[in-house]
Structures are given as structure tokens and as C-alpha cells.
Design a protein around this motif. Sequence first.
Motif, PDB file in Angstrom:
ATOM      1  N   GLN A  19      22.871  13.658 -33.792  1.00  0.00           N
ATOM      2  CA  GLN A  19      24.292  13.775 -33.478  1.00  0.00           C
ATOM      3  C   GLN A  19      25.138  13.721 -34.748  1.00  0.00           C
ATOM      4  O   GLN A  19      26.122  14.466 -34.892  1.00  0.00           O
ATOM      5  CB  GLN A  19      24.725  12.661 -32.526  1.00  0.00           C
ATOM      6  N   GLU A  27      28.074  11.910 -27.906  1.00  0.00           N
ATOM      7  CA  GLU A  27      28.624  13.151 -27.366  1.00  0.00           C
ATOM      8  C   GLU A  27      27.549  14.092 -26.827  1.00  0.00           C
ATOM      9  O   GLU A  27      27.874  15.193 -26.385  1.00  0.00           O
ATOM     10  CB  GLU A  27      29.460  13.846 -28.439  1.00  0.00           C
ATOM     11  N   SER A  28      26.291  13.661 -26.859  1.00  0.00           N
ATOM     12  CA  SER A  28      25.235  14.545 -26.348  1.00  0.00           C
ATOM     13  C   SER A  28      24.015  13.813 -25.806  1.00  0.00           C
ATOM     14  O   SER A  28      23.166  14.432 -25.172  1.00  0.00           O
ATOM     15  CB  SER A  28      24.778  15.506 -27.454  1.00  0.00           C
ATOM     16  N   SER A  33      33.899  10.684 -34.164  1.00  0.00           N
ATOM     17  CA  SER A  33      33.688  11.768 -33.202  1.00  0.00           C
ATOM     18  C   SER A  33      33.622  13.094 -33.934  1.00  0.00           C
ATOM     19  O   SER A  33      34.047  13.219 -35.093  1.00  0.00           O
ATOM     20  CB  SER A  33      34.822  11.806 -32.170  1.00  0.00           C
ATOM     21  N   TYR A  90      30.581   8.079 -31.583  1.00  0.00           N
ATOM     22  CA  TYR A  90      30.650   8.258 -30.143  1.00  0.00           C
ATOM     23  C   TYR A  90      29.479   9.125 -29.676  1.00  0.00           C
ATOM     24  O   TYR A  90      29.106  10.095 -30.340  1.00  0.00           O
ATOM     25  CB  TYR A  90      31.971   8.905 -29.736  1.00  0.00           C
TER      26      TYR A  90
END
Length: 340
Positions: A220, A212-213, A189, A210
Motif C-alpha cells: 500500500q 485503502e485496499s 492517505s 490508512y
Amino acid sequence: MKKVGFLSFGHWANHSAYKTRTAADTLLQSIDMAVAAEEIGINGAYFRVHHFAAQLASPFPLLSAIGAKTNKIEIGTGVIDMRYENPLYMVEDAGAADLISGGRLQLGISRGSPEQVIDGWRHFGYEPAEGKTDADMGREKALEFLDKLKGVGFAEPNPYPMFPNPPGLLRLEPYSEGLRERIWWGAASNATAVWAAENGMHLQSSTLKYDESGKPFHIQQAEQIRLYKEAWKNAGHQREPRVSVSRSIFALVTDQDRYYFGQEADRKDKFGYIESDKRAVFGKSYAAEPDKLIEELSKDEAIQEADTILLTIPNTLGVDYNVHVLSSIIEHVAPGLGWR
């Protein structure tokens, strides 16, 4: 210029197509693979660590053996699950392996990934403190490991020891100077990448993080790396951070390559869930003719941000074929990308 290493998952199974049918096959071939990789100019030999699986699990005997058989290649892990570890015992093991190798260890550690059994660390005798999670436990153990690697005395000496003690509090032995600065954190993360920077660890980012967007994986991952570098700068560390990214990359230069990996050519990023509730993005594999690979990889933003590329290898296909896989990348792809 980038360093290029290999990352082996260390699988074995009694399968007719495998060169690694037993644990002994995998361990001995891992040593041979590191020796051969050094000979062709590969910069690093890294190994995954998983418990309760037919894969490599106890890294320090292997790292020590490789250190004794090689001279310059970096030797590391990606990653050791700290939930399973005794940090003090690990300091002793790591110190010994680093001294055997002449200071070439690059240890990747982490709070861990999904394992083969439920709460496997409980079988090793560990429990999170009340109100804490297993992830909290892994990070706390990591910080203790980092602290004890400094070589500062902390244990009160016995007034009647078996052997004479030096003055003051005692540290763990053997102490390997500089190892504290060669510890990497495997971050899934953005937040844990920042945490790694704040605590002075290098960053390992694999082919999974993970989501996240919702953006493509490499974007990412590149954003994660930039946040890490910013946090490192803000922390005021006086040394340069290192960042590695893992990739499955295969140059299709022989019919055997096309047979094994030709079907990988149209792979895309995948989105899914790990540990049942965490949405993740999985990076695609790269497999193509060298010119096409150079074109595709030059667009990978995370590779541009990293200083070290770890090439995942199919260890079950044996040492000779994996040397061919790495040699093909070094000879036909790396020069076009400025990796060496």
C-alpha cells in the motif's frame, strides 16, 4: 543509492531503565545523537513533534542547536502538526534555524496525528473556520507557510518606522533562500500524498497509513509513493521529488540486541483503527541477523520506491546504544541493499 537517517520520538520518563529521565536529558542527548550520527556517516537527524506529552514538542530550538554543532547532516522533523502552528511565526523560526545550519533543514509538516488531549490546538488559540475541519485548518496553514517561505513582500510598511525600510512591501525575516523547496508533507492517505505533490512538497510516509485496499503495508505504501510521483510529474515541477519511509530495523549482532529486540523477529503488519473511525495498517518491525534482514528488506516495495530511509531509534536507551544500532545497520545491512 539511498540516504539513511534516524528518527527519534524523543521520549523521557522517570524510569530506572531509561537514559532519558527528564526533558533536559532528551534534548541534550538529541544534540549528542545528531553529532555522533554525523560522525559515522548517517545522512539525516529527524525528530517527532508531539504536544501535551513527555516527548519533544518545540523543534526549532533543538534544530538550531544541532545546526550549530554539526556541519553536513540533514536536520528535520517528522512531523510538525500544523494545526498548532502560527504559520508566519513558524516562517521566522524556520528561517533562523535554517540559516544557523547553513541550509540543511528538511522540515516535515502535516495536518497532524491523534494527540494526547482532545482538540489540543484549541488550547493554542486556534479554531477551524465555520464549515471546516481541523484537518482543513492544518492544510490551509501549511499552504500559508509555503507561500510566506517564498520571501515575497506582502505587508505594507509603516510610513514612520523605527528603522528605515527597503522599498515596496515587506517580507518576513530572516529569509532563508531555498527552504521552500525543502518542505515535506507527512501523508497517511493516497489523496494527501497526491495533494503534497501538487503543492511541491516532498513526501514523508511513516510506518502507518490508512488502509485503502487491505493489502500488506509495504505494498500500500509503495502504491501511495507511485501515485505521488505521478502527480509530481503531472504538476510540472522543475526539480526532483524526494520520498522518505520510516522503518524500525534492528540488526541482531550482540546479545544485548537479542535481549532488547529478539522478540520483534516474528512481528507482522497490524490492522486497526485510529481516531476511532479510520481503519489503518501499521507496518511491522524488522529485527534479525544481518543476512536475514537484507533478505527481508529487499522485498519491501516501498523501500525500493523511496530515496531516504528513516530508522526509528529507541532514544530512551541512550546515545551510545543508539549509535551502535545505527552503526550495525550501516556496516552490516546497508551495503547489501545498496543504500549508501
